[in-house]
Design a protein around this motif. Structure first.
Motif, PDB file in Angstrom:
ATOM      1  N   ARG A 254       0.829  -1.215   0.000  1.00 45.77           N
ATOM      2  CA  ARG A 254       0.000   0.000   0.000  1.00 45.77           C
ATOM      3  C   ARG A 254       0.859   1.259   0.000  1.00 45.77           C
ATOM      4  O   ARG A 254       0.563   2.228  -0.707  1.00 45.77           O
ATOM      5  CB  ARG A 254      -0.941  -0.015   1.211  1.00 45.77           C
ATOM      6  N   GLY A 255       1.921   1.250   0.788  1.00 44.40           N
ATOM      7  CA  GLY A 255       2.817   2.405   0.824  1.00 44.40           C
ATOM      8  C   GLY A 255       3.483   2.650  -0.521  1.00 44.40           C
ATOM      9  O   GLY A 255       3.663   3.804  -0.933  1.00 44.40           O
ATOM     10  N   THR A 256       3.835   1.571  -1.215  1.00 41.52           N
ATOM     11  CA  THR A 256       4.478   1.697  -2.517  1.00 41.52           C
ATOM     12  C   THR A 256       3.577   2.389  -3.526  1.00 41.52           C
ATOM     13  O   THR A 256       3.987   3.331  -4.229  1.00 41.52           O
ATOM     14  CB  THR A 256       4.878   0.319  -3.056  1.00 41.52           C
ATOM     15  N   PHE A 257       2.335   1.965  -3.592  1.00 41.23           N
ATOM     16  CA  PHE A 257       1.440   2.539  -4.598  1.00 41.23           C
ATOM     17  C   PHE A 257       0.982   3.942  -4.218  1.00 41.23           C
ATOM     18  O   PHE A 257       0.831   4.807  -5.088  1.00 41.23           O
ATOM     19  CB  PHE A 257       0.255   1.600  -4.844  1.00 41.23           C
ATOM     20  N   LEU A 258       0.798   4.203  -2.923  1.00 43.49           N
ATOM     21  CA  LEU A 258       0.463   5.561  -2.503  1.00 43.49           C
ATOM     22  C   LEU A 258       1.625   6.509  -2.795  1.00 43.49           C
ATOM     23  O   LEU A 258       1.431   7.612  -3.317  1.00 43.49           O
ATOM     24  CB  LEU A 258       0.131   5.578  -1.009  1.00 43.49           C
ATOM     25  N   GLY A 259       2.844   6.082  -2.484  1.00 39.43           N
ATOM     26  CA  GLY A 259       4.019   6.903  -2.751  1.00 39.43           C
ATOM     27  C   GLY A 259       4.244   7.131  -4.229  1.00 39.43           C
ATOM     28  O   GLY A 259       4.653   8.219  -4.649  1.00 39.43           O
ATOM     29  N   SER A 260       3.981   6.102  -5.049  1.00 40.49           N
ATOM     30  CA  SER A 260       4.166   6.224  -6.496  1.00 40.49           C
ATOM     31  C   SER A 260       3.250   7.291  -7.077  1.00 40.49           C
ATOM     32  O   SER A 260       3.630   8.031  -7.988  1.00 40.49           O
ATOM     33  CB  SER A 260       3.905   4.882  -7.187  1.00 40.49           C
ATOM     34  N   ILE A 261       2.028   7.369  -6.528  1.00 35.08           N
ATOM     35  CA  ILE A 261       1.061   8.350  -7.034  1.00 35.08           C
ATOM     36  C   ILE A 261       1.406   9.752  -6.541  1.00 35.08           C
ATOM     37  O   ILE A 261       1.496  10.707  -7.319  1.00 35.08           O
ATOM     38  CB  ILE A 261      -0.366   7.966  -6.605  1.00 35.08           C
ATOM     39  N   GLY A 276       1.162  10.198   4.777  1.00 34.91           N
ATOM     40  CA  GLY A 276      -0.110   9.640   4.323  1.00 34.91           C
ATOM     41  C   GLY A 276      -0.156   8.136   4.487  1.00 34.91           C
ATOM     42  O   GLY A 276      -1.176   7.569   4.900  1.00 34.91           O
ATOM     43  N   ALA A 277       0.955   7.457   4.153  1.00 36.22           N
ATOM     44  CA  ALA A 277       1.014   5.999   4.292  1.00 36.22           C
ATOM     45  C   ALA A 277       0.913   5.593   5.761  1.00 36.22           C
ATOM     46  O   ALA A 277       0.249   4.609   6.105  1.00 36.22           O
ATOM     47  CB  ALA A 277       2.315   5.473   3.689  1.00 36.22           C
ATOM     48  N   TYR A 278       1.581   6.353   6.627  1.00 35.74           N
ATOM     49  CA  TYR A 278       1.518   6.058   8.058  1.00 35.74           C
ATOM     50  C   TYR A 278       0.081   6.211   8.570  1.00 35.74           C
ATOM     51  O   TYR A 278      -0.437   5.349   9.300  1.00 35.74           O
ATOM     52  CB  TYR A 278       2.454   6.992   8.827  1.00 35.74           C
ATOM     53  N   ALA A 279      -0.564   7.323   8.195  1.00 35.52           N
ATOM     54  CA  ALA A 279      -1.944   7.568   8.632  1.00 35.52           C
ATOM     55  C   ALA A 279      -2.893   6.498   8.098  1.00 35.52           C
ATOM     56  O   ALA A 279      -3.809   6.054   8.802  1.00 35.52           O
ATOM     57  CB  ALA A 279      -2.391   8.949   8.165  1.00 35.52           C
ATOM     58  N   LEU A 280      -2.666   6.053   6.844  1.00 32.47           N
ATOM     59  CA  LEU A 280      -3.515   5.022   6.243  1.00 32.47           C
ATOM     60  C   LEU A 280      -3.406   3.712   7.013  1.00 32.47           C
ATOM     61  O   LEU A 280      -4.421   3.061   7.305  1.00 32.47           O
ATOM     62  CB  LEU A 280      -3.125   4.822   4.779  1.00 32.47           C
ATOM     63  N   GLU A 281      -2.189   3.304   7.347  1.00 34.01           N
ATOM     64  CA  GLU A 281      -2.001   2.041   8.070  1.00 34.01           C
ATOM     65  C   GLU A 281      -2.613   2.102   9.466  1.00 34.01           C
ATOM     66  O   GLU A 281      -3.189   1.118   9.940  1.00 34.01           O
ATOM     67  CB  GLU A 281      -0.511   1.699   8.162  1.00 34.01           C
ATOM     68  N   LYS A 282      -2.475   3.244  10.102  1.00 35.09           N
ATOM     69  CA  LYS A 282      -3.078   3.391  11.439  1.00 35.09           C
ATOM     70  C   LYS A 282      -4.596   3.313  11.339  1.00 35.09           C
ATOM     71  O   LYS A 282      -5.263   2.744  12.223  1.00 35.09           O
ATOM     72  CB  LYS A 282      -2.640   4.716  12.046  1.00 35.09           C
ATOM     73  N   LYS A 283      -5.153   3.861  10.262  1.00 32.14           N
ATOM     74  CA  LYS A 283      -6.605   3.838  10.066  1.00 32.14           C
ATOM     75  C   LYS A 283      -7.093   2.418   9.796  1.00 32.14           C
ATOM     76  O   LYS A 283      -8.160   2.012  10.285  1.00 32.14           O
ATOM     77  CB  LYS A 283      -6.960   4.754   8.888  1.00 32.14           C
ATOM     78  N   LEU A 284      -6.326   1.642   9.025  1.00 36.20           N
ATOM     79  CA  LEU A 284      -6.746   0.295   8.637  1.00 36.20           C
ATOM     80  C   LEU A 284      -6.449  -0.750   9.706  1.00 36.20           C
ATOM     81  O   LEU A 284      -7.015  -1.847   9.680  1.00 36.20           O
ATOM     82  CB  LEU A 284      -6.046  -0.115   7.332  1.00 36.20           C
ATOM     83  N   SER A 285      -5.559  -0.436  10.627  1.00 32.00           N
ATOM     84  CA  SER A 285      -5.117  -1.419  11.615  1.00 32.00           C
ATOM     85  C   SER A 285      -6.246  -1.776  12.586  1.00 32.00           C
ATOM     86  O   SER A 285      -7.044  -0.930  12.990  1.00 32.00           O
ATOM     87  CB  SER A 285      -3.922  -0.880  12.396  1.00 32.00           C
TER      88      SER A 285
END
Length: 499
Positions: A254-261, A276-285
């Motif tokens: 997920r971090g790879t594709f978010l960062g790529s965009i 953004g990747a950190y916040a996304l993982e915390k939200k999904l955890s």
């Protein structure tokens, strides 16, 4: 040629002895710069611009690119070991990386950071190779009208994504354009904005401006900070457990594709990607309370995102000729020094350079994976070198590099002036990146505006009559309008906060 042939061409170029050597030197130096706080990839690349003048174009750009993504990796090492991010993009990594180190899992965190960076680098390199030609083909349809509107959009995006107040970013862009327009007018022999200084007849030196704003400013700021080195935490186990690997897998993807965009966006795309990747993982955890206390996903996702964003930020530069951030502006300066105009022509007129750079990104990421884990002990030792012993050497080599471009003492004075200006800007909350983008894009915007008006017989309606140009200007206006909304301003302030 199809994609396989292009990649084969790139690997053949990147595998040349000189290119391999300077790719290795680039990632090694980049890692060192990332480990040592207070220098930064932008300042280092700016200081090394004089060296690139004596190298082949492909070799010099491969080295500079290696410094860039090497610095992304190096910053994570200190973020994990001593809670000291060497790069702004590594700030998110400190939140859980250092907590893991305190629990004796520093080795696992470093290994996950290396794996995430390599995976993200590989995927983003494939994305550049896959979508780069399509974007270049689209760019070939651009005329002066479209290029002017595209550059307006780039500057607006850099203003929107800059940290700090929106109006301050706008002031920096205008000031950068003002500095970029100094020199002799291209359409007349008359000097402008030179204030009677003969050394400014050809304009201000980009190298001097970049070294001053990023290198000398950081030195001044660091001299008033407490950069006391923290004792390193011993590494118990280098490799993560099977459970940690399993828990990291999807955050890395997920971090790879978010960062790529997000890396393609002008401004702070890579920095925004890591947070953004950190916040996304915390939200999904399912256990968000673990974040900040040593969650392995809190290391894997931001590391993948910042490395992917670092590499996809090359796409706008190589295909559209528009630098997406300060580092890409330095890369554009290096290409200009070599007589290469950034843009879609790079792929057609300099195919070995384009594909060689792309192939070198994968090779460089492989070098980072193989080299850096065994060198962790060395980086920790370097962290204990007092800063008072480091900054005189940085100043010395910066002055030599700036002077060697045109053998003009004025450029050294200009770098010093830019350093003092950068310090004042930092104290007042002004970010230098919009200024640098304005400095690079200002003259290009002027040239394309003049050509567009000549072709249209002086009719400004040409900018809204052509569909692509009208669309780009409409997006720019919409972004500015949306940013005025109070709710969006509050959200932006939270999203771009680095602390």
């Amino acid at each position: 040629m199809d994609l396989a042939q292009n990649i084969s061409l790139g690997l053949g170029v990147a595998a040349g002895f000189d290119n391999l050597l300077f790719c290795f030197l680039g990632v090694l130096l980049g890692t060192l710069i990332g480990v040592l706080p207070g220098i930064g990839a932008v300042a280092t690349m700016a200081m090394l611009l004089p060296l690139t003048f004596h190298l082949a174009p492909t070799t010099s750009l491969i080295m500079l690119a290696g410094i860039y993504y090497g610095a992304q990796y190096g910053g994570s090492t200190t973020a994990i070991l001593v809670n000291l991010p060497g790069e702004a993009n590594s700030v998110a990594t400190t939140l859980d990386g250092y907590a893991m180190a305190r629990r004796g899992r520093a080795g696992a965190a470093l290994a996950i950071a290396a794996i995430a960076s390599f995976f993200a680098g590989t995927v983003s390199t494939v994305l550049i190779a896959q979508f780069g030609p399509a974007m270049a083909a689209l760019a070939l349809k651009f005329g002066p009208v479209e290029y002017f509107s595209l550059m307006v959009l780039g500057l607006v995006c850099s203003m929107v994504l800059a940290t700090g107040a929106l109006h301050k970013a706008a002031v920096m862009i205008l000031f950068g354009i003002f500095l970029g327009l100094a020199g002799t007018d291209a359409n007349s022999p008359m000097p402008r904005l030179t204030f009677g200084i003969d050394a400014m007849a050809d304009g201000m030196s980009f190298v001097a401006i970049a070294v001053g704003l990023f290198g000398l400013t950081e030195i001044i700021l660091n001299l008033e900070r407490d950069l006391t080195r923290v004792a390193a935490i011993p590494l118990r186990d280098l490799f993560p457990t099977r459970a940690e690997l399993s828990e990291s897998a999807m955050p890395i993807v997920r971090g790879t594709f978010l960062g790529s965009i997000l890396g393609v966006l002008p401004g702070g795309g890579a920095l925004l990607a890591s947070f953004g990747a950190y916040a996304l993982e915390k939200k999904l955890s399912r256990t968000p309370d673990r974040f900040g206390k040593g969650a392995i996903a809190g290391v894997a996702a931001p590391e993948a995102a910042n490395n992917a964003g670092a590499q996809t930020s090359f796409i706008p530069l190589l295909t559209l000729g528009v630098p997406s951030n300060a580092i890409m502006a330095v890369m554009a300066g290096a290409m200009t020094i070599q007589g290469i105009i950034p843009g879609p022509q790079v792929m057609t007129e300099h195919a070995p350079l384009f594909w060689g750079m792309i192939a070198s990104m994968w090779i460089g990421n492989l070098m980072l994976l193989v080299l850096n884990l065994p060198l962790v002990g060395l980086w920790v030792k370097l962290l204990q070198v007092p800063y008072r012993l480091m900054f005189p050497a940085i100043l010395f080599f910066s002055a030599i590099g700036v002077y060697s471009i045109a053998n003009q003492a004025f450029d050294v004075y200009l770098a010093v002036g830019a350093g003092v200006l950068g310090y004042v800007m930092a104290k007042l909350g002004f970010e230098p990146t919009p200024l640098v983008l304005g400095f690079i894009l200002g003259p290009m915007m002027e040239e394309n505006f003049k050509r567009a008006m000549l072709l249209a017989g002086g009719d400004p309606a040409t900018f809204i009559d052509r569909p692509i140009s009208a669309g780009l200007l409409l997006v720019s206006a919409a972004l500015l309008a949306v940013m005025v909304l109070p709710s969006v301003k509050r959200t932006r302030a939270v999203a771009l906060r680095e602390e």
